[in-house]
Design a protein around this motif. Structure first.
Motif, PDB file in Angstrom:
ATOM      1  N   TYR A  48     -20.180   6.080  11.583  1.00 25.09           N
ATOM      2  CA  TYR A  48     -19.135   6.160  12.587  1.00 25.09           C
ATOM      3  C   TYR A  48     -19.561   7.161  13.636  1.00 25.09           C
ATOM      4  O   TYR A  48     -19.882   8.298  13.325  1.00 25.09           O
ATOM      5  N   ARG A  76      -7.727  13.222  26.564  1.00 23.35           N
ATOM      6  CA  ARG A  76      -8.666  13.362  27.657  1.00 23.35           C
ATOM      7  C   ARG A  76      -9.890  14.151  27.240  1.00 23.35           C
ATOM      8  O   ARG A  76     -10.994  13.907  27.683  1.00 23.35           O
ATOM      9  N   PHE A  77      -9.632  15.136  26.357  1.00 27.53           N
ATOM     10  CA  PHE A  77     -10.718  16.044  26.008  1.00 27.53           C
ATOM     11  C   PHE A  77     -11.694  15.411  25.030  1.00 27.53           C
ATOM     12  O   PHE A  77     -12.898  15.592  25.132  1.00 27.53           O
ATOM     13  N   ALA A 107     -15.434   0.249  28.457  1.00 26.29           N
ATOM     14  CA  ALA A 107     -16.800   0.580  28.067  1.00 26.29           C
ATOM     15  C   ALA A 107     -17.424  -0.628  27.412  1.00 26.29           C
ATOM     16  O   ALA A 107     -16.836  -1.227  26.516  1.00 26.29           O
ATOM     17  N   HIS A 148     -20.020   1.605  31.791  1.00 24.44           N
ATOM     18  CA  HIS A 148     -18.603   1.791  32.055  1.00 24.44           C
ATOM     19  C   HIS A 148     -18.222   0.955  33.267  1.00 24.44           C
ATOM     20  O   HIS A 148     -18.822   1.092  34.327  1.00 24.44           O
ATOM     21  N   GLN A 166     -18.748  16.733  21.298  1.00 24.08           N
ATOM     22  CA  GLN A 166     -17.712  16.031  20.550  1.00 24.08           C
ATOM     23  C   GLN A 166     -18.294  15.134  19.494  1.00 24.08           C
ATOM     24  O   GLN A 166     -17.770  15.031  18.390  1.00 24.08           O
ATOM     25  N   ARG A 199      -9.641  -2.842  12.818  1.00 20.71           N
ATOM     26  CA  ARG A 199     -10.534  -4.001  12.960  1.00 20.71           C
ATOM     27  C   ARG A 199     -11.941  -3.596  12.524  1.00 20.71           C
ATOM     28  O   ARG A 199     -12.846  -3.480  13.342  1.00 20.71           O
ATOM     29  N   GLY A 218     -13.494  12.330  23.884  1.00 21.72           N
ATOM     30  CA  GLY A 218     -13.810  11.002  24.401  1.00 21.72           C
ATOM     31  C   GLY A 218     -13.122  10.805  25.730  1.00 21.72           C
ATOM     32  O   GLY A 218     -12.602  11.731  26.343  1.00 21.72           O
ATOM     33  N   GLU A 219     -13.141   9.547  26.181  1.00 21.72           N
ATOM     34  CA  GLU A 219     -12.450   9.273  27.427  1.00 21.72           C
ATOM     35  C   GLU A 219     -11.233   8.433  27.119  1.00 21.72           C
ATOM     36  O   GLU A 219     -11.163   7.765  26.094  1.00 21.72           O
ATOM     37  N   LEU A 245      -9.863   1.569  11.969  1.00 25.85           N
ATOM     38  CA  LEU A 245      -8.666   1.590  11.137  1.00 25.85           C
ATOM     39  C   LEU A 245      -8.052   0.185  11.058  1.00 25.85           C
ATOM     40  O   LEU A 245      -7.465  -0.204  10.075  1.00 25.85           O
ATOM     41  N   ARG A 284     -20.308  -1.739  19.263  1.00 26.87           N
ATOM     42  CA  ARG A 284     -19.165  -1.092  19.875  1.00 26.87           C
ATOM     43  C   ARG A 284     -18.122  -0.848  18.791  1.00 26.87           C
ATOM     44  O   ARG A 284     -17.875  -1.726  17.960  1.00 26.87           O
ATOM     45  N   ASN A 285     -17.524   0.318  18.809  1.00 30.47           N
ATOM     46  CA  ASN A 285     -16.488   0.644  17.836  1.00 30.47           C
ATOM     47  C   ASN A 285     -15.182   0.046  18.337  1.00 30.47           C
ATOM     48  O   ASN A 285     -14.609   0.505  19.319  1.00 30.47           O
ATOM     49  N   GLU A 286     -14.731  -0.996  17.648  1.00 32.19           N
ATOM     50  CA  GLU A 286     -13.521  -1.639  18.151  1.00 32.19           C
ATOM     51  C   GLU A 286     -12.313  -1.216  17.344  1.00 32.19           C
ATOM     52  O   GLU A 286     -11.316  -1.937  17.258  1.00 32.19           O
ATOM     53  N   TYR A 291      -9.457  11.308  17.053  1.00 32.76           N
ATOM     54  CA  TYR A 291     -10.027  10.387  18.033  1.00 32.76           C
ATOM     55  C   TYR A 291      -9.094   9.199  18.272  1.00 32.76           C
ATOM     56  O   TYR A 291      -8.855   8.803  19.396  1.00 32.76           O
ATOM     57  N   GLU A 292      -8.579   8.687  17.175  1.00 26.04           N
ATOM     58  CA  GLU A 292      -7.791   7.465  17.314  1.00 26.04           C
ATOM     59  C   GLU A 292      -6.330   7.762  17.653  1.00 26.04           C
ATOM     60  O   GLU A 292      -5.647   6.930  18.233  1.00 26.04           O
ATOM     61  N   GLU A 310     -17.486   6.270  20.093  1.00 23.22           N
ATOM     62  CA  GLU A 310     -17.528   5.024  20.854  1.00 23.22           C
ATOM     63  C   GLU A 310     -18.328   3.923  20.156  1.00 23.22           C
ATOM     64  O   GLU A 310     -18.079   2.751  20.344  1.00 23.22           O
ATOM     65  N   ASP A 325     -17.988  22.272  27.905  1.00 24.04           N
ATOM     66  CA  ASP A 325     -17.467  21.146  27.138  1.00 24.04           C
ATOM     67  C   ASP A 325     -17.665  19.860  27.935  1.00 24.04           C
ATOM     68  O   ASP A 325     -17.882  19.880  29.142  1.00 24.04           O
ATOM     69  N   LEU A 326     -17.567  18.758  27.234  1.00 27.19           N
ATOM     70  CA  LEU A 326     -17.899  17.474  27.819  1.00 27.19           C
ATOM     71  C   LEU A 326     -17.139  17.204  29.116  1.00 27.19           C
ATOM     72  O   LEU A 326     -17.712  16.766  30.111  1.00 27.19           O
ATOM     73  N   LYS A 327     -15.866  17.524  29.118  1.00 27.05           N
ATOM     74  CA  LYS A 327     -15.047  17.163  30.264  1.00 27.05           C
ATOM     75  C   LYS A 327     -15.477  17.967  31.496  1.00 27.05           C
ATOM     76  O   LYS A 327     -15.714  17.421  32.568  1.00 27.05           O
ATOM     77  N   GLU A 333     -13.349   1.886  25.123  1.00 27.90           N
ATOM     78  CA  GLU A 333     -14.090   0.908  24.316  1.00 27.90           C
ATOM     79  C   GLU A 333     -13.135  -0.063  23.599  1.00 27.90           C
ATOM     80  O   GLU A 333     -13.586  -0.967  22.915  1.00 27.90           O
ATOM     81  N   ARG A 334     -11.816   0.151  23.742  1.00 23.49           N
ATOM     82  CA  ARG A 334     -10.849  -0.805  23.192  1.00 23.49           C
ATOM     83  C   ARG A 334     -10.329  -1.735  24.286  1.00 23.49           C
ATOM     84  O   ARG A 334      -9.447  -2.530  24.057  1.00 23.49           O
ATOM     85  N   VAL A 335     -10.872  -1.546  25.454  1.00 21.83           N
ATOM     86  CA  VAL A 335     -10.408  -2.337  26.588  1.00 21.83           C
ATOM     87  C   VAL A 335     -11.384  -3.490  26.822  1.00 21.83           C
ATOM     88  O   VAL A 335     -12.595  -3.279  26.800  1.00 21.83           O
TER      89      VAL A 335
END
Ligand SMILES: Nc1ncnc2c1ncn2[C@@H]1O[C@H](COP(=O)(O)OP(=O)(O)OP(=O)(O)O)[C@@H](O)[C@H]1O
Ligand SMILES: Nc1ncnc2c1ncn2[C@@H]1O[C@H](COP(=O)(O)OP(=O)(O)OP(=O)(O)O)[C@@H](O)[C@H]1O
Ligand SMILES: [Mg+2]
Ligand SMILES: [Mg+2]
Lengths: 267, 371, 294, 346, 371
Positions: free
Chosen positions: B315, E238-239, E335, E321, E200, B344, E241-242, B342, B337-339, E228-229, B318, B171-173, E289-291
């Motif tokens: 969609y 954690r699993f 991101a 990143h 993912q 924005r 996305g980041e 839901l 970039r997905n901001e 995701y959200e 990220e 898995d990704l992590k 990506e929201r930061v």
């Protein structure tokens, strides 16, 4: 997939085992029968076991048989497995011919095999003046000669379609061909090797015709003694020795099965 | 330049009349993290197997060198490498710990040290030695098996390590953690990595150099940024990341670039394309994340600009991909970039008229593909 | 030592055909020297004149082969083949389920394998006499059945073809079970699962997956039963009452009572020739298949 | 190991009867090494060998064979090492033709005179140069007197449809076809095609009645009562009788085969002196009697024969007219074999 | 709601004393694309195998229903589903085309139609039927084998299709194509998909709903955007996305949110956290990506703002990143879109002082993990 076996399959299996073991049961029972002819139950006795102690020839021949059986099994299993490996893993001209030659010892009638070996040994001795003495060594040579094929055919069938990747993995981890063979191929082949070895031992342990022709003075195997005794009548001391062999091997097998647990990696 | 550790000179390998590897050449430096990337069936595994010694190059099939020596006929165990197999190739008759210990045993590592190293290797791949050590491989999940395969190779700390998609089942992590571990081994111990992967991001982040293979050939070989930013062919551009393609006729050549005229008459400027003649048809590529969308008349100057209409917003976690249709029906994608959809959402809606803009500096002229 | 070994392996790796032969050499050598060469003597014998006191006399003749034109021998040959085929089929039908059951019996596997072979570590004759005891008129089976009142007259078992068949099957069953077991044992259970989820019912699973994958074992087992069964001679004598003659008896008799070594050799070589041709044809066709597949 | 030759305290030799004037005989060396005897199994009393070993301080190894041909093949191939072998009558002829026997040195076998005259100068060894007779017997009919209405006296018993499935004959072409030749009053060594053809007809007629062709192992079935009558040797019949005294033995009136197995020293024997000592030893009355008591067969040793627990009387002059030794058929063997194959496979 | 096609009620499965699946429950609707996501060894394959019928739930281990029927003891071939195995499980004795035809033969499909369907299935997985059809599986590359396994299941057009990482060995481009094919089968034929994947992005783009598994349990079940959200737990955050995590004490609760005070005294506002008491320690999550990063004093109002210092800029293809260290040494990642590092590098350099800003609306309160 711990799929349980269908009931009919279990039934057939039990029936076949019963078929194989029923005569043994008779044999064991009659080793305690107080009658010389195994005609009917005449009463319980240990006399046939006691008699074994007097019959040096039976015990001596048992040791000869074991010696011949074990050595010829080890040798023929080794050679046969290698032969199977060569045939399965390499492509070369005349492979089919080589493989069908393997069946020659299987098709050759025992008497022909025995006489031809006898002639051959005597040819070595009398014409080439190689000091051949008929006895345990010649029996072993003969048994290996006819057992190799059986081992090869059985092991070969196991090798068919086996993954080479594991040997490659062993080699890249530093094992050369010998080690890879020993540490990886042999364990994979094990059921085939075991089957081949069991057949080889059985045939060696039970062979009469060939052995009687290539044996020499003082090296009779158990079948030779047994056949002699049986020609006239099967004396129950034969049942007794068979019973002892069965019980001892059964115990050995059981014990080794119990003891052989996988070893953990310990310092 | 120092002696390369690995060298392929025109190596070919044919299976039943079909070339699996066709005259490929490359050199790998000591300590380099070298990745091989390419579509399924392009010959990656075969290349690794040639290097490991499981396959022998064809007659006249070139030479493979390790540390300067031709090794075409050297046995695998004499090459002192380690390898992680694509299908794991765990020994089914040995427990996990004995699988991992196998190579150490072959090297005659003393017992006590061996136990320690096996434990460390299992820890490294995040398998509890006490829990999983004694199990047979058959009692492991797919990812756990792959990790055992990895541990079995890592524990040897070889000077060259071949890995055939070693993290594909993770898995990704976990994959990220393993990537860091591998990279640190590469740095710390100076192990040379030859790494096959399908994961482009993995290849791009970890590699010193990447060989992109296509159809038994090496299509491009270079540093990750070079491959990503300057793909040589349409195949590479398409295969690594996503690309928008523009086709047109050369109408002007300048120093370091060309100007191309599309069939619909719009001009597009691009970098590269040395030696291309006027009137030649060329293909240009631009990455979606270099593409901006503006209102039809808000396009900034100095940029390539193509009028378009929004077709779809996809969609993707990220990122968002906005697909726009150009006048001639061809499509271009802009990655945003997905901001937070839901709260924005992007302003672009299906059917909106817009302009696709991108800088000539981000637009590359591609070479034609080999036959 | 190690160095020598590696050097040897390195040298071999450069000579692929030698590599094959180096593995096969010891076994092939043994077979050649201790089987083929002696058999060569016998082959030569089969073309010589008979010595009435055993052995042969110089000369060349094909009369011993010509003798096979006699329908008497053809009949014997055909009968033997029928028995051997019957024995092979019966062994297969009995042995396959057993081999399958063993291969699926987890930790009991080795024990069950040994139990298959265990009866054979007593002498052939002793076993056969035990069977005779079971099957004769006053034997265990008949007395038990009569005791239970199921039959009034003993069933005549000894001396019937069925008894011979039972004896043959008994004697050769392990030769069928063991190879099949060893090729079934490696069967990957996930293949069965794949078949099952693709809709294969038990029968289809067996015939489409299990059987084809264990075919090498079936072929090996069938050959190991059929061929020796062709040559068997004691079973039919002891259990069948010796009222029929098999090719094995014929050969045996030539070396014992008839003292006609050349004819005995010729008879064996005729059988061997037929069997080996069949085997060779089979192996060739299988090889071709394999090549076509690769 | 190294048996030191110790001269036997043999009893004084009675004058050899019917022996021609003594030829100069070679001197034999001392007893050396082991004595290797190659003979049929269960054919020697259990105390015979141990007593010999004790008395002569010479180890004896006993190996067994199951057919004359097996033994001949080994000798013929030159596989020496045996000092004594035990061929049946016709096999002596074969050994003689193949020149595989040593000549006996009579002065070392003073007990030779104990042999009954009817077993000396037999057709196989008219000059008594090579053989010392061992055991003799007759192939006749063993039967259950409780199962047969009348004691059989003819081979015709096996043609009696009433006994279908209850009788057996021996699985041996010489005994089987021989019986049918005798049945028609012919020699059991006949190679005459018409006589053989007639025997075949009888043999086939009997075959439908037979439960099996079976030799010695029929004893258990006789004892159990599965079989009422069987063609069998007298000695084996006696062994079976020990288990069930309803078993009797009869010699058909048409005649039967008489046989006598002998000990001979094969070519290539290493311990010829010990072999002679052994031959002399077994000719002692008490040793010969012990052997016959064990086997149930008659002893050719006249003095021993008188000491048997169950006497096996020598055939009378009258009986000897119908009893016949099986002789080697030479080239006729092939004819017999073909005939036997035909009988078996019809 | 219509009858669910698949239903797990408290299903458990134990291997040698270890729970591989622990009392899981879920329902899958007809035609749904249902994905199972989770770390290696969490029980995904076991769940599929329970559904396929290769494993039987423990005694008292709940029930598996298909189309309303309890199937605990129904054999796999009676369940009329198809499955792609993680290890492919191709029949080694059959050619590629016969492997694919196997299921059709079992269903008695007529010969002519069968040939046609096999060809179509191989085409769908991009394997040329003429070239690869007659080969044995042993003569295929890893990815080619996986595609055959996929074709073998797809050709049946079953009503329920189980896929255990069916695209894991394929390169990105092919994987995308296959994703589109699978999705279209799902739409076009109404096939219910139960899909195990490690990817993912794949799960997020393709699924109607996703079950995230952790340690033999279902950690969260919901639509992709929801998962995701609005991850429920730190594990899911954690699993999938980041995530950046912020820990603090609740100092204020408002409708739909809380305000949390970090150890260094900074306040962070977040959404969710109903029922959390004042003074309780909670964990917050915000996606990289929201930061946003701004100069230390340029932070916009109404946002959470934490002063930080840039530690590292990591190149990741489409994205960059930027890792920044907060006052207390903890780290946050932002991101950014990669706009071409060669030409237009990001302004952030290692060591630059900055402010990390993120909206309270993007900040979620997490539930504590189950024991
Ligand atoms: N036959 C078995 N015996 C014992 N334990 C097993 C067995 N099969 C699986 N397990 C264990 O059960 C757990 C779940 O395994 P499963 O195969 O379902 O994992 P998974 O989620 O598919 O993992 P992956 O992504 O690595 O394939 C694992 O910890 C594994 O070690
Ligand atoms: N034993 C073989 N016989 C014939 N062809 C083969 C054999 N092994 C591989 N091939 C073919 O050679 C080509 C290259 O195979 P290779 O395994 O190197 O691919 P790969 O790049 O590793 O692909 P993947 O990513 O799918 O694993 C493939 O087209 C494959 O079908
Ligand atoms: Mg590959
Ligand atoms: Mg799994």
């Amino acid at each position: 997939m711990a799929g349980r076996l269908p009931r009919w399959l279990v039934a057939i299996t039990v029936a076949v085992y019963a078929f194989l073991h029923a005569p043994l049961l008779v044999l064991v029972v009659f080793s305690f029968n107080d009658s010389k002819f195994s005609a009917a139950w005449e009463g319980f006795t240990f006399q046939w076991y006691a008699r074994l102690l007097e019959r040096d020839d039976i015990l001596d021949s048992l040791w000869v048989s074991l010696e011949v059986g074990l050595i010829s099994t080890v040798v023929s299993t080794l050679l046969g497995t290698l032969l199977a490996l060569g045939l399965a893993r390499h492509r070369f001209r005349g492979r089919a011919a080589m493989e069908s030659l393997l069946y020659v010892p299987i098709v050759t009638p025992e008497i022909v095999c025995g006489i031809s070996l006898l002639i051959f040994f005597m040819f070595l001795k009398n014409v080439l003046h190689i000091p051949v003495v008929l006895g345990v060594p010649t029996i072993i040579i003969a048994h290996v000669a006819f057992n190799i094929s059986f081992v090869t055919v059985v092991v070969r069938s196991r090798l068919e379609g086996m993954d080479r990747n594991l040997e490659e993995a062993a080699m890249i981890l530093g094992a050369d061909e010998f080690t890879a063979f020993w540490r990886v191929t042999v364990p994979q082949l094990w059921p085939g090797i075991l089957s081949g070895a069991l057949l080889a031992f059985t045939m060696s342990f039970d062979d009469y015709v060939i052995t009687s022709l290539v044996t020499g003075p003082g090296s009779s195997t158990l079948p030779i003694v047994v056949y002699g005794m049986v020609r006239k009548n099967i004396e129950p001391s034969i049942n007794a020795i068979s019973t002892i062999i069965l019980v001892v091997t059964a115990l050995l097998i059981y014990a080794s099965d119990r003891l052989s647990k996988p070893t953990a990696l310990k310092p | 330049m120092a002696e390369p550790v690995v060298e392929f000179n025109n190596v070919s390998k044919t299976f039943a009349g079909q070339k699996a590897v066709r005259a490929i050449s490359f050199r790998i430096e000591k300590g380099e993290f070298f990745s091989i990337l390419g579509p399924s069936g392009c010959g990656k595994t075969t290349t690794l197997r040639l290097l490991a010694g499981f396959e022998v190059p064809d007659e006249d099939g070139g030479e493979v060198r390790i540390e300067g020596q031709v090794v075409n006929n050297r046995r695998p165990y004499e090459r002192r490498l380690a390898m992680v197999f694509q299908n794991y190739a765990l020994f089914p008759h040995l427990s996990v710990e004995r699988n991992v210990a196998f190579g150490l045993e072959q090297r005659g590592v003393p017992r006590a040290q061996m136990v320690e190293r096996v434990r460390a290797a299992l820890d490294m791949v995040r398998l509890d030695p006490a829990q999983y050590g004694p199990r047979p491989p058959a009692a492991l999940s797919g990812g756990q098996r792959q990790r055992v395969a990895l541990a079995r190779a890592l524990v040897l700390e070889p000077s060259i390590l071949l890995l055939d998609e070693p993290l594909g089942a993770l898995d990704l992590k976990l994959r990220k953690e393993m990537q860091l571990e591998l990279k640190s081994l590469n740095r710390r111990l100076g192990i040379t990595f030859v790494y096959v992967t399908h994961d482009q991001e993995e290849a791009l982040t970890m590699s010193d150099r990447i060989a992109v293979m296509d159809n038994a050939r090496v299509a491009q070989l270079g540093a990750p940024a070079e491959i990503y930013e300057r793909p040589r062919t349409a195949f590479v551009a398409r295969f690594i990341g996503e690309s928008n393609f523009v086709i047109g006729e050369v109408v002007a050549t300048e120093r370091g670039g060309v100007v191309v005229k599309r069939a619909d008459g719009n001009l597009v400027a691009a970098r590269g394309g040395e030696g291309r003649a006027m009137g030649e048809t060329v293909q240009l590529a631009v990455r979606p994340e270099r593409v901006e969308l503006t209102g039809p008349d808000q396009a900034p100057g100095g940029q390539n600009m193509l009028p378009a209409r929004i077709r779809q917003v996809v969609y993707r976690g990220e990122m968002l991909h906005v697909r726009a249709t150009l006048g001639d029906g061809s499509e271009m994608v802009a990655a945003m970039r997905n901001e937070g959809q839901l709260r924005r959402p992007v302003v672009w809606q299906e059917g909106t008229e817009c302009a696709v803009t991108f800088s000539p500096d981000d637009t590359r002229v591609l070479e034609p593909e080999p036959a | 030592m190690m160095e020598l070994r590696r050097a040897w392996l390195r040298w071999l790796s450069r000579h692929p055909s030698l590599r094959a032969w180096s593995v096969m050499f010891p076994g092939a050598w043994w077979l050649l020297v201790f089987f083929m060469v002696p058999l060569g003597f016998m082959f030569a014998y089969s073309f010589m004149e008979r010595n009435v006191y055993g052995g042969v006399e110089a000369g060349f003749t094909i009369e011993h082969y010509a003798r096979f034109a006699d329908p008497l021998y053809m009949k014997i040959l055909v009968r033997t083949v029928v028995y051997a085929l019957g024995c092979t089929v019966a062994s297969l039908l009995m042995g396959y389920p057993v081999a399958y059951a063993i291969s699926r019996s987890g930790p009991w596997k080795n024990l069950l394998v040994f139990l298959v072979i265990l009866p054979f570590w007593t002498s052939f004759l002793v076993r056969t006499f035990a069977m005779i005891f079971l099957m004769r008129d006053t034997g265990l089976i008949n007395t038990t059945l009569m005791g239970m009142g199921l039959i009034t007259e003993p069933i005549e078992m000894l001396g019937t073809p069925a008894a011979v068949m039972a004896g043959l099957v008994y004697g050769f069953l392990p030769f069928m079970v063991l190879p099949i077991y060893s090729s079934l044992e490696k069967l990957d259970p996930s293949l069965l699962e794949a078949a099952e989820v693709l809709g294969a019912k038990p029968a289809a699973r067996f015939f489409r997956v299990v059987l084809p994958l264990s075919m090498p074992g079936v072929v090996a087992g069938s050959l190991l039963v059929f061929i020796p069964a062709l040559g068997s001679f004691l079973t039919s004598d002891l259990l069948g009452g010796a009222k029929e003659i098999m090719i094995g008896n014929l050969v045996q008799n030539q070396f014992t009572s008839a003292r006609n070594w050349p004819f005995g050799s010729a008879a064996s070589f005729v059988v061997m020739g037929v069997v080996l041709l069949a085997v060779f044809a089979y192996l060739r066709s299988r090889d071709d298949d394999a090549l076509a597949g690769a | 190991q190294g048996c030191s030759g110790e001269e036997a305290k043999a009893p004084p030799a009675p004058a050899p009867g019917g022996t021609p004037g003594p030829a100069p005989e070679p001197e034999l060396g001392p007893i050396e090494g082991e004595l290797h005897i190659y003979m049929w199994s269960d054919y020697i009393a259990e105390d015979t060998v141990p007593n010999f070993e004790k008395e002569f301080n010479c180890k004896v190894t006993l190996d067994t064979y199951e057919s004359n041909e097996e033994m001949i093949a080994k000798l013929q191939a030159g596989a020496g090492g045996y000092d004594l072998v035990c061929p049946s009558g016709y096999a002596i002829t074969v050994l003689k033709h193949l020149d595989l026997m040593e000549k006996l040195t009579r002065k070392h076998i003073p007990n030779l005179g104990n042999v009954a005259p009817i077993f000396t100068s037999t057709v196989f060894d008219p000059t008594n140069d090579h053989t010392v007779p061992w055991q003799w017997g007759v192939t006749g009919i063993a039967y259950r007197k409780d199962k047969l209405p009348t004691p059989p006296d003819s081979w015709a018993l096996f043609l009696d449809a009433a006994l279908k499935g209850k009788v057996t004959m021996m699985d041996d072409m010489r005994d089987n076809i021989g019986a049918w030749l005798r049945y028609r009053g012919k020699s059991l060594n006949s190679v005459d095609p018409t006589e053989l053809a007639a025997a075949k007809v009888d043999a086939l007629a009997a075959k439908v009645n037979l439960r099996a062709y079976i030799s010695a192992p029929v004893k258990a079935q006789l004892v159990a009562g599965d079989v009422y009558a069987a063609q069998l040797w007298n000695g084996d019949t006696m062994q079976a009788r020990a288990e069930n005294d309803n078993i009797e033995f009869a010699v058909p009136k048409e005649g039967a085969a008489i046989w006598c197995d002998s000990l001979v020293i094969p070519k290539g024997a290493r311990n010829i002196r010990a072999a002679h000592e052994f031959l002399n030893y077994i000719l002692r009355p008490e040793v010969g009697a012990s052997i016959s008591n064990f086997t149930g067969y008659g002893s050719p040793n006249k003095l021993a024969s008188e000491k048997l627990a169950t006497p096996v009387p020598y055939p009378s002059e009258e009986q000897m007219k119908t009893l016949e030794y099986q002789q080697d058929l030479g080239a006729g063997t092939a004819v017999w074999d073909q005939l036997w194959t035909e009988i078996k496979s019809s």
